[in-house]
Design an enzyme around this catalytic site. Structure first.
Site, PDB file in Angstrom:
ATOM      1  N   ARG A   9     -10.595 -40.488  35.463  1.00  0.00           N
ATOM      2  CA  ARG A   9     -10.795 -40.802  34.042  1.00  0.00           C
ATOM      3  C   ARG A   9      -9.499 -41.250  33.379  1.00  0.00           C
ATOM      4  O   ARG A   9      -9.514 -41.699  32.236  1.00  0.00           O
ATOM      5  CB  ARG A   9     -11.371 -39.583  33.304  1.00  0.00           C
ATOM      6  N   GLU A  49     -24.022 -33.409  31.607  1.00  0.00           N
ATOM      7  CA  GLU A  49     -23.162 -34.079  32.587  1.00  0.00           C
ATOM      8  C   GLU A  49     -23.664 -33.847  34.011  1.00  0.00           C
ATOM      9  O   GLU A  49     -23.385 -32.816  34.608  1.00  0.00           O
ATOM     10  CB  GLU A  49     -21.743 -33.496  32.459  1.00  0.00           C
ATOM     11  N   GLN A  98      -6.775 -31.152  35.138  1.00  0.00           N
ATOM     12  CA  GLN A  98      -8.187 -30.889  34.790  1.00  0.00           C
ATOM     13  C   GLN A  98      -9.028 -32.167  34.949  1.00  0.00           C
ATOM     14  O   GLN A  98      -8.679 -33.220  34.419  1.00  0.00           O
ATOM     15  CB  GLN A  98      -8.225 -30.387  33.340  1.00  0.00           C
ATOM     16  N   ARG A 151     -11.823 -39.393  24.878  1.00  0.00           N
ATOM     17  CA  ARG A 151     -12.722 -38.292  24.507  1.00  0.00           C
ATOM     18  C   ARG A 151     -14.018 -38.886  23.966  1.00  0.00           C
ATOM     19  O   ARG A 151     -14.119 -39.243  22.809  1.00  0.00           O
ATOM     20  CB  ARG A 151     -12.044 -37.433  23.445  1.00  0.00           C
ATOM     21  N   HIS A 175     -19.450 -37.434  32.821  1.00  0.00           N
ATOM     22  CA  HIS A 175     -19.269 -36.560  31.651  1.00  0.00           C
ATOM     23  C   HIS A 175     -19.845 -37.198  30.383  1.00  0.00           C
ATOM     24  O   HIS A 175     -19.109 -37.539  29.448  1.00  0.00           O
ATOM     25  CB  HIS A 175     -17.766 -36.287  31.491  1.00  0.00           C
ATOM     26  N   ASP A 193     -20.863 -23.867  27.251  1.00  0.00           N
ATOM     27  CA  ASP A 193     -20.158 -24.486  28.380  1.00  0.00           C
ATOM     28  C   ASP A 193     -20.717 -23.853  29.652  1.00  0.00           C
ATOM     29  O   ASP A 193     -20.331 -22.745  30.020  1.00  0.00           O
ATOM     30  CB  ASP A 193     -18.645 -24.248  28.234  1.00  0.00           C
TER      31      ASP A 193
HETATM   32  C1  BG6 Z   1     -16.623 -29.802  30.368  1.00  0.00           C
HETATM   33  C2  BG6 Z   1     -16.113 -28.464  30.855  1.00  0.00           C
HETATM   34  O1  BG6 Z   1     -17.240 -30.486  31.385  1.00  0.00           O
HETATM   35  O2  BG6 Z   1     -15.525 -30.557  29.874  1.00  0.00           O
HETATM   36  C3  BG6 Z   1     -15.404 -27.770  29.727  1.00  0.00           C
HETATM   37  O3  BG6 Z   1     -17.179 -27.671  31.352  1.00  0.00           O
HETATM   38  C4  BG6 Z   1     -14.312 -28.644  29.156  1.00  0.00           C
HETATM   39  O4  BG6 Z   1     -14.890 -26.529  30.175  1.00  0.00           O
HETATM   40  C5  BG6 Z   1     -14.894 -29.985  28.763  1.00  0.00           C
HETATM   41  O5  BG6 Z   1     -13.752 -28.008  28.031  1.00  0.00           O
HETATM   42  C6  BG6 Z   1     -13.859 -30.957  28.222  1.00  0.00           C
HETATM   43  O6  BG6 Z   1     -12.804 -31.065  29.120  1.00  0.00           O
HETATM   44  P1  BG6 Z   1     -11.515 -31.904  28.756  1.00  0.00           P
HETATM   45  O7  BG6 Z   1     -10.585 -31.769  29.908  1.00  0.00           O
HETATM   46  O8  BG6 Z   1     -11.989 -33.315  28.561  1.00  0.00           O
HETATM   47  O9  BG6 Z   1     -10.979 -31.330  27.478  1.00  0.00           O
END
Ligand code: BG6
Length: 312
Positions: free
Chosen positions: A105, A287, A100, A77, A181, A225
Site C-alpha cells: 500500500r 475487508e 503494519q 487512508r 482494505h 475491529d
Molecule cells: C484494520 C485493522 O484492518 O486496519 C485495524 O484490523 C487497523 O487494527 C486498521 O487499525 C487501520 O490500520 P492502519 O495501519 O491503516 O492505521
C-alpha cells in the site's frame, strides 16, 4: 470549383461504440477511468490504491479521508489500500521487519495497461504490477523475497472487481497474508448492518483478541475491529445494508477471512490522517482477506484471489 456531379461521399464506417476513457493525471501519479455510461474510478499509482468509485449518477461508494496522503509520503487512508505481505505486524513468518500491513500500500506500482474482456462486458480492466525490482533497497531489506504482484481492477456498470495474483519468482518459498482494505462510504454507521457473518468465529481486537462467535447481523455502537472467518466460506456474499436496505454485496474468491473495522470516536482522534474527525460516522471497512493463517508459496507457484463488489 463547383462540379455538377460531385462524387458521392463514401458511406461512413460504422463508428465503434463509445469506449471507456482512461486518463493519467498528476504527472502520471494518478489514473481515472470513466465508462461511457458515467461510472468512474480514480486510482493512485502509489499503492495502486483505488481512491474513488462513483456510480453513473456520480454517487461515491468509497470513503476517503480529507487528510489522506496522496503524494506518495505514506499509504492513503481510504478507498482500497492493498495489504501485503502481512496483516498488522508479525514477529514471525519472515515478516518481522515489515511495517503494519506490509509495503504494497506504500509502494509505487506500475500501470500495465487497459483491456476489455469477457469479464468486463461493458467495462474496462486495468492492470497494475509490483515486483521485488520496484522496491526501494530499504523495503527489499525488510522482505528479501523475489515476488510479483499483478493487481487487476475491473470496473463494470454495477460492479467493481479487484483481483490479486501473487507469484514466487525466486528460489526459496515465502509466506504471506493479504487483504483488500475496503473503506465504504455510508450515510450513518449507526444505521448499518452487515450480513453474511452469522455463526462466524471472530477474533475481537478491541477485547483482548478473544475468540467469539457472531450471533445475527453485525451492528455498530462503538469501536469495532474484528477478524472474521465466515462460516459459509468465501462463496457466501457479505452484504452491507443501510436502514435495512442492501447497498453493497461483496463476493469473495479464495479469501477466507474478512475484517470489519470502524475506529469510532477515540481511535479516529488519534489517527493523524483521519479527517474529518467525525468521519467514522460515514465509513465502514469490510475487508476480504487471507489473514488468519499464512499462505506459503513455493518457487514458481502462484496464488490468485479476488473480490467483486456489487451495488445493490
Ligand atoms: C484494520 C485493522 O484492518 O486496519 C485495524 O484490523 C487497523 O487494527 C486498521 O487499525 C487501520 O490500520 P492502519 O495501519 O491503516 O492505521
Amino acid at each position: 470549383m463547383e462540379r455538377a456531379r460531385k462524387p458521392t461521399a463514401l458511406a461512413t464506417t460504422p463508428g465503434l461504440p463509445p469506449q471507456p476513457q482512461v486518463t493519467l493525471t498528476d504527472s502520471n501519479a494518478r489514473l481515472t477511468a470513466t465508462l461511457p455510461t458515467g461510472e468512474s474510478i480514480d486510482i493512485l499509482l502509489h499503492g495502486a490504491t483505488i481512491l474513488s468509485w462513483k456510480d453513473a449518477a456520480g454517487r461515491e461508494n468509497f470513503w476517503l479521508s480529507d487528510a489522506a496522503k496522496l503524494d506518495g509520503s505514506g499509504a492513503a487512508r481510504g478507498g482500497i489500500p492493498i495489504v501485503f505481505p502481512v496483516f498488522g505486524t508479525s514477529d514471525g513468518h519472515g515478516a518481522e521487519k515489515l511495517p503494519q500491513h506490509g509495503f504494497a500500500r506504500n509502494s509505487r506500482w506500475e500501470f500495465l495497461g487497459k483491456s476489455t474482456s469477457e469479464a468486463a462486458k461493458e467495462g474496462v480492466k486495468l492492470d497494475f504490477g509490483l515486483s521485488s525490482q520496484n522496491l526501494s533497497d530499504d523495503v527489499r531489506a525488510q522482505w528479501p523475497y523475489t515476488f510479483g504482484l499483478l493487481y487487476s481492477v475491473t470496473l463494470d456498470r454495477g460492479s467493481l472487481n479487484t483481483t490479486l495474483v501473487v507469484t514466487n519468482d525466486g528460489d526459496v518459498p515465502f509466506e504471506f497474508q493479504t487483504l483488500l482494505h475496503n473503506y465504504f462510504r455510508v450515510d450513518d454507521i449507526e444505521k448499518v448492518t452487515v450480513t453474511g457473518f452469522e455463526d462466524a468465529p471472530y477474533v475481537d481486537k478491541v477485547d483482548q483478541f478473544k475468540t467469539k462467535s457472531q450471533a445475527g447481523p453485525v451492528t455498530f455502537a462503538g469501536e469495532t475491529d474484528r477478524v472474521y472467518t465466515p462460516a459459509q466460506g468465501p462463496g457466501h456474499p457479505l452484504v452491507i445494508e443501510e436502514d435495512g436496505k442492501p447497498r453493497f454485496r461483496i463476493v469473495r474468491d479464495n479469501l477466507e477471512d474478512a475484517v470489519i473495522f470502524n475506529p469510532w470516536v477515540d481511535k479516529a482522534q488519534g489517527m493523524g490522517d483521519f479527517e474529518p474527525k467525525d468521519g467514522w460516522k460515514k465509513m465502514l471497512c469490510v475487508e476480504p482477506g487471507s489473514v488468519s493463517k499464512w499462505q506459503t508459496l513455493e518457487k514458481g507457484d502462484a496464488f490468485e484471489a479476488a473480490q467483486t463488489i456489487y451495488l445493490v
